[in-house]
Design a protein around this motif. Structure first.
Motif, PDB file in Angstrom:
ATOM      1  N   GLY A 133       0.819  -1.207   0.000  1.00  9.79           N
ATOM      2  CA  GLY A 133       0.000   0.000   0.000  1.00  9.79           C
ATOM      3  C   GLY A 133       0.850   1.254   0.000  1.00  9.79           C
ATOM      4  N   LYS A 134       0.320   2.327  -0.594  1.00  5.86           N
ATOM      5  CA  LYS A 134       1.045   3.579  -0.701  1.00  5.86           C
ATOM      6  C   LYS A 134       0.466   4.683   0.177  1.00  5.86           C
ATOM      7  N   SER A 135      -0.732   4.501   0.672  1.00  4.66           N
ATOM      8  CA  SER A 135      -1.367   5.523   1.497  1.00  4.66           C
ATOM      9  C   SER A 135      -0.987   5.321   2.961  1.00  4.66           C
ATOM     10  N   LYS A 136      -1.638   6.080   3.836  1.00  2.90           N
ATOM     11  CA  LYS A 136      -1.399   5.939   5.269  1.00  2.90           C
ATOM     12  C   LYS A 136      -1.859   4.572   5.769  1.00  2.90           C
ATOM     13  N   GLU A 137      -2.829   3.989   5.065  1.00  2.12           N
ATOM     14  CA  GLU A 137      -3.376   2.691   5.482  1.00  2.12           C
ATOM     15  C   GLU A 137      -2.573   1.567   4.842  1.00  2.12           C
ATOM     16  N   LYS A 138      -1.373   1.320   5.348  1.00  2.00           N
ATOM     17  CA  LYS A 138      -0.544   0.257   4.817  1.00  2.00           C
ATOM     18  C   LYS A 138      -0.910  -1.075   5.458  1.00  2.00           C
ATOM     19  N   HIS A 139      -0.621  -2.155   4.710  1.00  2.00           N
ATOM     20  CA  HIS A 139      -1.042  -3.485   5.144  1.00  2.00           C
ATOM     21  C   HIS A 139       0.194  -4.388   5.250  1.00  2.00           C
ATOM     22  N   PRO A 140       0.536  -4.834   6.453  1.00  2.00           N
ATOM     23  CA  PRO A 140       1.725  -5.673   6.613  1.00  2.00           C
ATOM     24  C   PRO A 140       1.429  -7.155   6.392  1.00  2.00           C
ATOM     25  N   LEU A 141       2.372  -7.833   5.773  1.00  2.00           N
ATOM     26  CA  LEU A 141       2.364  -9.287   5.644  1.00  2.00           C
ATOM     27  C   LEU A 141       3.574  -9.810   6.412  1.00  2.00           C
ATOM     28  N   VAL A 142       3.329 -10.697   7.361  1.00  2.00           N
ATOM     29  CA  VAL A 142       4.399 -11.247   8.196  1.00  2.00           C
ATOM     30  C   VAL A 142       4.381 -12.768   8.068  1.00  2.00           C
ATOM     31  N   LEU A 143       5.534 -13.348   7.810  1.00  2.00           N
ATOM     32  CA  LEU A 143       5.682 -14.799   7.721  1.00  2.00           C
ATOM     33  C   LEU A 143       6.622 -15.257   8.820  1.00  2.00           C
TER      34      LEU A 143
END
Length: 357
Positions: free
Chosen positions: A35-45
């Motif tokens: 994501g590029k906005s303030k609402e970023k989405h993390p993926l953690v493995l």
């Protein structure tokens, strides 16, 4: 950006009766943000494994030799993706792996909605996991454990819902739910021989738990904090009559006041909860625990008396890394039993120096 981390944790643990344990846990984690906005989405493995080796001294009775020595291998893979969409947030995960040659897969999901910008957030979810039991963790929880316990990992699947937030000077989190467990450890006085009845053996059961938990912090004035936690559990056992030596009601309440002795005693910019130096901290705590069920020498189910413990602590933070403290514990000298046949330590105190490097 891609963040990563690798760790290897290990320990060696033993008692004075010939039992020993070795554990090693390598793990690796990757994190990627989308994501590029303030609402970023993390993926953690997260991926890792734990190898546990427990050994005890074999016992021979009537020409029959028994031992509780065993090796356990736990492998897990835990991918997590978090979606941030304004007031709505979701954590979508799965917890899968192999526990002692048995495959498992559990959900780990939480959905939340912010009703009023932090004042109240409602949430619900389901969390499943394999919780590791070992000789070290069991004997730290119950210091009167036998030296040849049966060791198994426990399966948990918890469904929960609640509300959390902050209203002016009050911060709270209240949740309730239902937990399904397999191989949940209870603790019973050892009945293999009368000479060991004063020691405890873990026994395992399939058990469902209805629970309510809550915590609240109230900053009455700038340097005065009042708070507490409460937990209540209803156990629905399958094999045993009661969840022996597991708590049903626990609570802890505290009052803390910080006295700054100079302008240096200001809060850091990194964390509002960490102070720098030259301040006194006074803290009083009250712990209350309801009576716990146990099985006596005649195989009768009884209930221990409830516990209550008031303690007081004074701490002086001289510098960021040096502090001195004085603890007064169990001031009301309650010596009721947490573990059957063992009275609580009465009134006691401790003086200490803490140095961080």
């Amino acid at each position: 950006d891609l963040n990563y981390r690798g760790d290897v944790d290990f320990y060696v643990y033993s008692d004075n009766f010939g039992s020993s344990e070795f554990s090693i846990t390598p793990s690796f984690s990757l994190e990627k943000w989308f994501g590029k906005s303030k609402e970023k989405h993390p993926l953690v493995l997260d991926i890792g494994l734990n190898y546990l080796s427990f050994k005890d001294l074999p016992v021979t009775i009537d020409s029959v030799t028994t031992t509780s020595s065993k090796n356990l291998l736990l492998f897990y893979f835990h991918p997590t993706f978090t979606v941030n969409a304004g007031a709505f947030k979701s954590r979508l995960c799965v917890n899968l792996g192999v526990n002692n040659r048995r495959f498992f897969i559990h959900p780990d999901v939480e959905l939340s909605y912010d009703l009023a910008k932090g004042v109240a957030t409602i949430y619900a979810g389901a969390n499943g996991q394999v919780r590791q039991n070992n000789f070290r963790s069991l004997s730290r929880y119950n210091p009167f454990l036998v030296s040849n316990p049966d060791i198994r990992h426990s399966n948990y699947l918890e469904f929960f819902g609640g509300a959390r937030g902050s209203v002016k000077k009050i911060t709270y989190d209240i949740r309730a739910g239902y937990t399904l467990t397999q191989d949940l450890p209870f603790f019973m006085n050892d009945r293999d021989s009368l000479s060991q009845f004063s020691r405890f053996r873990p026994v395992y059961d399939t058990c469902n738990i209805i629970f309510v938990r809550g915590n609240l912090d109230f900053r009455l004035i700038k340097n005065l904090l009042i708070g507490g936690t409460i937990g209540y559990n209803i156990y629905q056992t399958r094999q045993f009559e009661k969840a022996f030596h597991l708590p049903t009601f626990e609570s802890n309440f505290f009052v803390q006041y910080d006295l700054y002795l100079s302008p240096k005693g200001k809060q850091t910019t990194k964390s509002k909860d960490r102070k720098v130096s030259n301040y006194l901290s006074f803290r009083g705590e009250l712990f209350v625990n309801a009576g716990i069920p146990y099985l006596n020498e005649n195989s009768e189910t009884k209930l221990l008396q409830g516990l209550y413990d008031f303690s007081f602590n004074v701490r002086y933070q001289a510098t960021k890394n040096i502090a001195v403290f004085a603890d007064l514990n169990n001031i009301i000298h309650n010596q009721n039993q947490r573990w059957y046949l063992y009275r609580q330590v009465g009134f006691n105190g401790m003086l200490g120096l803490e140095v961080k490097f």
